[in-house]
Motif scaffolding. Structure first.
Motif, PDB file in Angstrom:
ATOM      1  N   MET A   1     -12.392  -9.391   4.206  1.00 54.18           N
ATOM      2  CA  MET A   1     -11.616  -8.365   4.867  1.00 54.18           C
ATOM      3  C   MET A   1     -10.722  -9.047   5.890  1.00 54.18           C
ATOM      4  O   MET A   1     -11.202  -9.818   6.712  1.00 54.18           O
ATOM      5  N   ILE A   2      -9.436  -8.768   5.803  1.00 53.97           N
ATOM      6  CA  ILE A   2      -8.498  -9.287   6.790  1.00 53.97           C
ATOM      7  C   ILE A   2      -7.704  -8.108   7.346  1.00 53.97           C
ATOM      8  O   ILE A   2      -7.082  -7.358   6.601  1.00 53.97           O
ATOM      9  N   SER A   3      -7.754  -7.948   8.661  1.00 60.62           N
ATOM     10  CA  SER A   3      -6.990  -6.917   9.346  1.00 60.62           C
ATOM     11  C   SER A   3      -5.870  -7.623  10.090  1.00 60.62           C
ATOM     12  O   SER A   3      -6.132  -8.531  10.878  1.00 60.62           O
ATOM     13  N   CYS A   4      -4.624  -7.231   9.827  1.00 62.56           N
ATOM     14  CA  CYS A   4      -3.540  -7.966  10.488  1.00 62.56           C
ATOM     15  C   CYS A   4      -2.403  -7.050  10.929  1.00 62.56           C
ATOM     16  O   CYS A   4      -2.085  -6.056  10.297  1.00 62.56           O
ATOM     17  N   SER A   5      -1.853  -7.442  12.043  1.00 58.58           N
ATOM     18  CA  SER A   5      -0.663  -6.814  12.580  1.00 58.58           C
ATOM     19  C   SER A   5       0.319  -7.948  12.826  1.00 58.58           C
ATOM     20  O   SER A   5       0.212  -8.672  13.801  1.00 58.58           O
ATOM     21  N   ILE A   6       1.234  -8.103  11.895  1.00 58.06           N
ATOM     22  CA  ILE A   6       2.154  -9.239  11.938  1.00 58.06           C
ATOM     23  C   ILE A   6       3.561  -8.701  12.077  1.00 58.06           C
ATOM     24  O   ILE A   6       4.081  -8.083  11.149  1.00 58.06           O
ATOM     25  N   GLY A   7       4.170  -8.899  13.196  1.00 57.03           N
ATOM     26  CA  GLY A   7       5.529  -8.432  13.397  1.00 57.03           C
ATOM     27  C   GLY A   7       6.521  -9.288  12.639  1.00 57.03           C
ATOM     28  O   GLY A   7       6.429 -10.498  12.632  1.00 57.03           O
ATOM     29  N   SER A   8       7.436  -8.644  11.964  1.00 58.03           N
ATOM     30  CA  SER A   8       8.543  -9.334  11.312  1.00 58.03           C
ATOM     31  C   SER A   8       9.608  -8.296  11.036  1.00 58.03           C
ATOM     32  O   SER A   8       9.374  -7.104  11.147  1.00 58.03           O
ATOM     33  N   LEU A   9      10.767  -8.758  10.677  1.00 62.06           N
ATOM     34  CA  LEU A   9      11.837  -7.822  10.357  1.00 62.06           C
ATOM     35  C   LEU A   9      11.579  -7.213   9.003  1.00 62.06           C
ATOM     36  O   LEU A   9      11.052  -7.850   8.098  1.00 62.06           O
ATOM     37  N   SER A  10      11.955  -5.954   8.835  1.00 60.80           N
ATOM     38  CA  SER A  10      11.754  -5.325   7.526  1.00 60.80           C
ATOM     39  C   SER A  10      12.754  -5.908   6.543  1.00 60.80           C
ATOM     40  O   SER A  10      13.810  -6.391   6.906  1.00 60.80           O
ATOM     41  N   GLY A  11      12.405  -5.874   5.279  1.00 60.91           N
ATOM     42  CA  GLY A  11      13.272  -6.436   4.257  1.00 60.91           C
ATOM     43  C   GLY A  11      12.843  -6.008   2.872  1.00 60.91           C
ATOM     44  O   GLY A  11      11.996  -5.146   2.702  1.00 60.91           O
ATOM     45  N   VAL A  12      13.406  -6.638   1.885  1.00 63.63           N
ATOM     46  CA  VAL A  12      13.147  -6.279   0.499  1.00 63.63           C
ATOM     47  C   VAL A  12      11.842  -6.910   0.041  1.00 63.63           C
ATOM     48  O   VAL A  12      11.619  -8.092   0.223  1.00 63.63           O
ATOM     49  N   ALA A  36      -0.865  -3.424   9.487  1.00 57.27           N
ATOM     50  CA  ALA A  36      -0.136  -2.455  10.311  1.00 57.27           C
ATOM     51  C   ALA A  36       1.245  -2.201   9.719  1.00 57.27           C
ATOM     52  O   ALA A  36       1.937  -3.142   9.316  1.00 57.27           O
ATOM     53  N   ALA A  37       1.640  -0.945   9.666  1.00 45.83           N
ATOM     54  CA  ALA A  37       2.964  -0.583   9.147  1.00 45.83           C
ATOM     55  C   ALA A  37       4.070  -1.097  10.063  1.00 45.83           C
ATOM     56  O   ALA A  37       5.177  -1.378   9.625  1.00 45.83           O
ATOM     57  N   ILE A  50       8.866   0.114   7.185  1.00 47.34           N
ATOM     58  CA  ILE A  50       7.597  -0.606   7.293  1.00 47.34           C
ATOM     59  C   ILE A  50       7.866  -2.106   7.290  1.00 47.34           C
ATOM     60  O   ILE A  50       8.721  -2.597   6.548  1.00 47.34           O
ATOM     61  N   MET A  51       7.108  -2.834   8.110  1.00 43.48           N
ATOM     62  CA  MET A  51       7.267  -4.273   8.192  1.00 43.48           C
ATOM     63  C   MET A  51       6.938  -4.939   6.854  1.00 43.48           C
ATOM     64  O   MET A  51       6.173  -4.403   6.058  1.00 43.48           O
ATOM     65  N   ASP A  52       7.520  -6.110   6.626  1.00 43.91           N
ATOM     66  CA  ASP A  52       7.427  -6.783   5.331  1.00 43.91           C
ATOM     67  C   ASP A  52       6.008  -6.913   4.787  1.00 43.91           C
ATOM     68  O   ASP A  52       5.750  -6.591   3.636  1.00 43.91           O
ATOM     69  N   TYR A  53       5.077  -7.389   5.588  1.00 46.21           N
ATOM     70  CA  TYR A  53       3.722  -7.611   5.089  1.00 46.21           C
ATOM     71  C   TYR A  53       3.068  -6.305   4.659  1.00 46.21           C
ATOM     72  O   TYR A  53       2.245  -6.291   3.763  1.00 46.21           O
ATOM     73  N   GLY A  54       3.444  -5.225   5.279  1.00 45.48           N
ATOM     74  CA  GLY A  54       2.902  -3.920   4.915  1.00 45.48           C
ATOM     75  C   GLY A  54       3.398  -3.420   3.572  1.00 45.48           C
ATOM     76  O   GLY A  54       2.855  -2.473   3.018  1.00 45.48           O
ATOM     77  N   MET A  55       4.428  -4.044   3.024  1.00 42.56           N
ATOM     78  CA  MET A  55       4.963  -3.635   1.727  1.00 42.56           C
ATOM     79  C   MET A  55       4.243  -4.288   0.558  1.00 42.56           C
ATOM     80  O   MET A  55       4.570  -4.027  -0.591  1.00 42.56           O
ATOM     81  N   THR A  83       0.373  14.793  15.197  1.00 47.08           N
ATOM     82  CA  THR A  83       1.652  14.399  14.613  1.00 47.08           C
ATOM     83  C   THR A  83       1.691  12.894  14.387  1.00 47.08           C
ATOM     84  O   THR A  83       0.913  12.141  14.975  1.00 47.08           O
ATOM     85  N   MET A  84       2.620  12.464  13.552  1.00 45.14           N
ATOM     86  CA  MET A  84       2.854  11.038  13.361  1.00 45.14           C
ATOM     87  C   MET A  84       3.337  10.471  14.695  1.00 45.14           C
ATOM     88  O   MET A  84       4.131  11.106  15.400  1.00 45.14           O
ATOM     89  N   TYR A  85       2.832   9.305  15.071  1.00 47.57           N
ATOM     90  CA  TYR A  85       3.269   8.654  16.302  1.00 47.57           C
ATOM     91  C   TYR A  85       4.768   8.389  16.201  1.00 47.57           C
ATOM     92  O   TYR A  85       5.252   7.866  15.197  1.00 47.57           O
ATOM     93  N   THR A  86       5.501   8.763  17.209  1.00 44.64           N
ATOM     94  CA  THR A  86       6.959   8.707  17.190  1.00 44.64           C
ATOM     95  C   THR A  86       7.506   7.354  16.753  1.00 44.64           C
ATOM     96  O   THR A  86       8.474   7.280  16.015  1.00 44.64           O
ATOM     97  N   TYR A  87       6.880   6.259  17.190  1.00 41.39           N
ATOM     98  CA  TYR A  87       7.419   4.936  16.904  1.00 41.39           C
ATOM     99  C   TYR A  87       6.770   4.257  15.700  1.00 41.39           C
ATOM    100  O   TYR A  87       7.083   3.125  15.375  1.00 41.39           O
ATOM    101  N   SER A  88       5.849   4.917  15.014  1.00 41.64           N
ATOM    102  CA  SER A  88       5.191   4.325  13.840  1.00 41.64           C
ATOM    103  C   SER A  88       6.169   4.259  12.674  1.00 41.64           C
ATOM    104  O   SER A  88       6.819   5.253  12.334  1.00 41.64           O
ATOM    105  N   CYS A  89       6.269   3.106  12.051  1.00 41.17           N
ATOM    106  CA  CYS A  89       7.140   2.969  10.881  1.00 41.17           C
ATOM    107  C   CYS A  89       6.530   3.706   9.701  1.00 41.17           C
ATOM    108  O   CYS A  89       5.318   3.694   9.513  1.00 41.17           O
TER     109      CYS A  89
END
Length: 154
Positions: A1-12, A36-37, A50-55, A83-89
């Motif tokens: 099990m790996i839980s990760c929140s990795i910030g990156s720019l969204s992309g294809v 994390a989305a 959604i951030m790249d890794y989330g895709m 409600t959905m958190y305002t800043y959640s992707c």
């Protein structure tokens, strides 16, 4: 099990080596990824991809919702004002023509006003370990889930 929140720019997705790596590791090594989305990094609320890794197809991608602090333990399912958190992707990133969407995020979990020892936190980085913990408990309960990402995702 790996839980990760990795910030990156969204992309294809097709050009994202991180998402491709997550898919490879998940399938080849029977690893569950809970990702994390992401959160909107600017004031531009139209930029909610959604951030790249989330895709990654084989990752369980988690968004955040605002529970609004109206939980009453005497009333079940008192969530009509959540409600959905305002800043959640929540939007999927662009894709190559003919490539199906992955239907992300897969889940949402509480992500607003979570109090930790260093203060209150908001966002998908707080929601993700909640889901990872629930999945770990599920896998502990039924050992067959440890190697069946699609069953756990379902």
């Amino acid at each position: 099990m790996i839980s990760c929140s990795i910030g990156s720019l969204s992309g294809v997705y097709k050009g994202n080596k991180g998402a491709i790596w997550i898919d490879h590791i998940a399938v080849q090594h029977d690893v569950h990824f809970v990702v994390a989305a992401g959160n909107v990094q600017t004031n531009d609320l139209d930029n909610t991809c959604i951030m790249d890794y989330g895709m990654a197809y084989n990752a369980i991608t988690v968004g955040a919702y605002n529970e609004k602090d109206t939980t009453d333990i005497t009333v079940l399912s008192n969530n009509s004002d959540d409600t959905m958190y305002t800043y959640s992707c929540y939007k999927e990133t662009s894709r190559a023509e003919g490539t199906p969407y992955c239907n992300k995020p897969n889940l949402v979990a509480p992500g607003v006003g979570i109090v930790l020892s260093d203060g209150s936190h908001n966002g998908t980085s707080i929601s993700t370990p909640i889901v990872a913990g629930a999945i770990a408990q599920l896998c502990s309960y039924k050992a067959a889930f440890k190697t069946k990402q699609t069953a756990v995702s379902a």
